[in-house]
Scaffold this active site. Structure first.
Site, PDB file in Angstrom:
ATOM      1  N   SER A  68       0.914  -1.368  -0.046  1.00 28.76           N
ATOM      2  CA  SER A  68       0.072   0.074   0.022  1.00 28.76           C
ATOM      3  C   SER A  68       0.990   1.082   0.053  1.00 28.76           C
ATOM      4  O   SER A  68       2.314   1.121   0.088  1.00 28.76           O
ATOM      5  CB  SER A  68      -0.874  -0.269   1.232  1.00 28.76           C
ATOM      6  OG  SER A  68      -0.073   0.189   2.490  1.00 28.76           O
ATOM      7  N   LYS A  69       0.364   2.254   0.108  1.00 27.70           N
ATOM      8  CA  LYS A  69       1.075   3.588  -0.122  1.00 27.70           C
ATOM      9  C   LYS A  69       1.933   3.872   0.951  1.00 27.70           C
ATOM     10  O   LYS A  69       2.941   4.452   1.114  1.00 27.70           O
ATOM     11  CB  LYS A  69       0.088   4.799  -0.363  1.00 27.70           C
ATOM     12  CG  LYS A  69      -0.502   4.993  -1.843  1.00 27.70           C
ATOM     13  CD  LYS A  69      -1.044   6.287  -2.112  1.00 27.70           C
ATOM     14  CE  LYS A  69      -1.341   6.224  -3.363  1.00 27.70           C
ATOM     15  NZ  LYS A  69      -1.800   7.719  -3.848  1.00 27.70           N
ATOM     16  N   ARG A  70       1.394   3.362   2.159  1.00 30.13           N
ATOM     17  CA  ARG A  70       2.220   3.515   3.648  1.00 30.13           C
ATOM     18  C   ARG A  70       3.410   2.792   3.418  1.00 30.13           C
ATOM     19  O   ARG A  70       4.520   3.029   4.367  1.00 30.13           O
ATOM     20  CB  ARG A  70       1.376   3.225   4.535  1.00 30.13           C
ATOM     21  CG  ARG A  70       1.058   1.688   4.880  1.00 30.13           C
ATOM     22  CD  ARG A  70       0.168   1.398   6.072  1.00 30.13           C
ATOM     23  NE  ARG A  70       0.082  -0.136   6.259  1.00 30.13           N
ATOM     24  CZ  ARG A  70       0.780  -1.082   6.892  1.00 30.13           C
ATOM     25  NH1 ARG A  70       2.094  -0.656   7.395  1.00 30.13           N
ATOM     26  NH2 ARG A  70       0.515  -2.109   6.807  1.00 30.13           N
TER      27      ARG A  70
END
Length: 460
Positions: free
Chosen positions: A237-239
């Site tokens: 994910s973006k994290r």
């Protein structure tokens, strides 16, 4: 047999790195065998598909160096083609009309769940011989016994009992073909021989094979690559630092570094880590694809990008860095950009970082922000060294060799430790106490700017 692969993104967002990796694998396989790589835009989701995403996907493909063969195909323009194949299945008895409502089908599934069986359509309309009527769907008449078997390029032998499948919808009530129907038709008409895609499509493959068989078409070779995970082994994910390909481009990564990194996230050739594109084409034959998911490591990607950046020819690095310099609002007019970039090419991890490090060379002398150590270095003793060196370089022809000799000779004859000379000079020139060699900084700035900055330091 000519190998033909395809990549088929949906324009409901930018090309993400998972899709980018799949595209790279498909492109490499086709190029390795001297075949064709086709590109198809699956834009049948009219509400979510946007032209801006199509444009972004195409731009990302070009940036990665993934050229495609033949015309670009849009599924939204092929409804009649798909329906012609649906009609063939109806005519041959491999498909039938169904008038069951969505609510009725869901009720059938609930009954199956209650019995501990696979939730599926129960075939109510299978033998009713219904004709076309508005609101009716078309379903595939799945065989009542047997297994769907295929040898996956990545996962090996896969077999699914037909009892696990139901009579899937091929054409919806609104006349639009379903995803599985459209994909089979497109892949067949494009001559696709190898379908490499993410393993989230494994469940679709038996269904598509049944459609191929019902149409009497040759089934392509399938390969399903595992998803990319984050460093914590969870879904990427973006994290985790995973973003769209276009964002990596905007962050100053080089396409060859991203291609190299993504290929190694799911494929290997011994312990080798660094591959040029031509070498990848030579080696990538579809074997050695990993069956287990790989973890994304942002730090390793940056390291790899730094490797490619420091090995980039200087003239090319200059051109690549210019757009990032412009983003900072700086002018390169009259600047020795090549000399300045040469000082930081091996130190920078990406083009954006490189442009940031060039700011002291491209800014107006009075706009350069001095770090605290640099300010402290320009004390009275520091100013004395600046004044002495300034006197020596006023009549010096600016070349790397001349400037190096001037600084060296001054340190030798004055008896002052080099640090006591170099630190105030560097601080006055670029606002930093540490950094490249003084003579190289002076050469990069040029004579007029060097003198201006040293004179400014004397007034502090």
């Amino acid at each position: 047999m000519k190998v033909v692969t395809r990549f088929a993104p949906s324009p409901t967002g930018h090309l993400h790195i998972g899709g980018g990796r799949t595209a790279i694998f498909c492109w490499l396989l086709a190029r390795h065998f001297g075949g064709e790589f086709r590109l198809r835009i699956e834009d049948t989701d009219t509400e979510r598909s946007k032209q801006e995403y199509t444009d972004s996907i195409l731009a990302s493909m070009k940036w990665l160096g993934l050229d495609w063969d033949g015309d670009l195909t849009y599924q939204s323009q092929r409804k009649d083609v798909y329906n012609a194949y649906v009609d063939k299945l109806l005519a041959s008895g491999h498909a039938y009309y169904c008038e069951c409502s969505v609510e009725e089908v869901e009720a059938m599934r609930e009954v199956a769940r209650a019995k501990g069986e696979k939730p599926r359509y129960n075939g109510k309309c299978r033998e009713r011989g219904l004709e076309y009527a508005e609101g009716r769907v078309v379903r595939l008449k799945v065989p009542t016994e047997g297994r769907v078997v295929f040898n996956d390029m990545v996962k090996g032998h896969i077999a699914v009992d037909v009892s696990e499948l139901d009579d899937m919808v091929l054409r919806r009530a609104d006349g639009m073909p379903t995803y599985n129907m459209a994909v089979v038709v497109d892949d067949y008409e494009m001559g696709v021989t190898h379908v490499l895609r993410g393993d989230d499509h494994v469940s679709n493959t038996p269904k598509q094979i049944l459609i191929y068989q019902a149409l009497g078409l040759e089934v392509p070779t399938f390969g399903h690559v595992p998803m990319i995970l984050g460093p914590d082994k969870q879904k990427l994910s973006k994290r985790h630092g995973a973003r769209a390909v276009v964002e990596y481009q905007q962050d100053g990564l080089l396409p060859e570094a991203l291609v190299n990194y993504l290929v190694r996230l799911g494929w290997s050739h011994g312990d080798q880590e660094i591959f040029g594109l031509e070498e990848l084409v030579k080696l990538f034959d579809g074997n050695n694809l990993n069956s287990s998911a790989a973890a994304f490591d942002p730090d390793k990607l940056q390291w790899l990008n730094g490797y490619y950046l420091k090995n980039t020819p200087l003239a090319k690095a200059v051109e690549l860095t210019k757009p990032f310099i412009e983003e900072l609002g700086l002018s390169i007019e009259g600047k020795n950009l090549e000399a300045a970039i040469s000082l930081y090419l091996e130190r920078a991890s990406n083009l954006k970082d490189l442009a940031e490090q060039l700011k002291p060379y491209l800014q107006n002398a009075y706009d350069v922000i001095m770090e605290e150590k640099a300010v402290k270095a320009i004390d009275e003793q520091g100013k004395e060294q600046i004044k002495n060196v300034l006197a020596l370089i006023r009549d010096t022809e600016f070349s790397v060799e001349n400037l190096e000799k001037v600084i060296h000779d001054y340190v030798e004859t004055s008896g002052v430790k080099f640090k006591l000379v170099g630190t105030p000079l560097r601080s006055a020139l670029i606002g930093l106490a540490g950094g490249p060699s003084i003579h190289l900084i002076m050469f990069a700035l040029g004579k007029d700017e060097t003198i201006k900055r040293l004179e400014k330091a004397l007034t502090m």
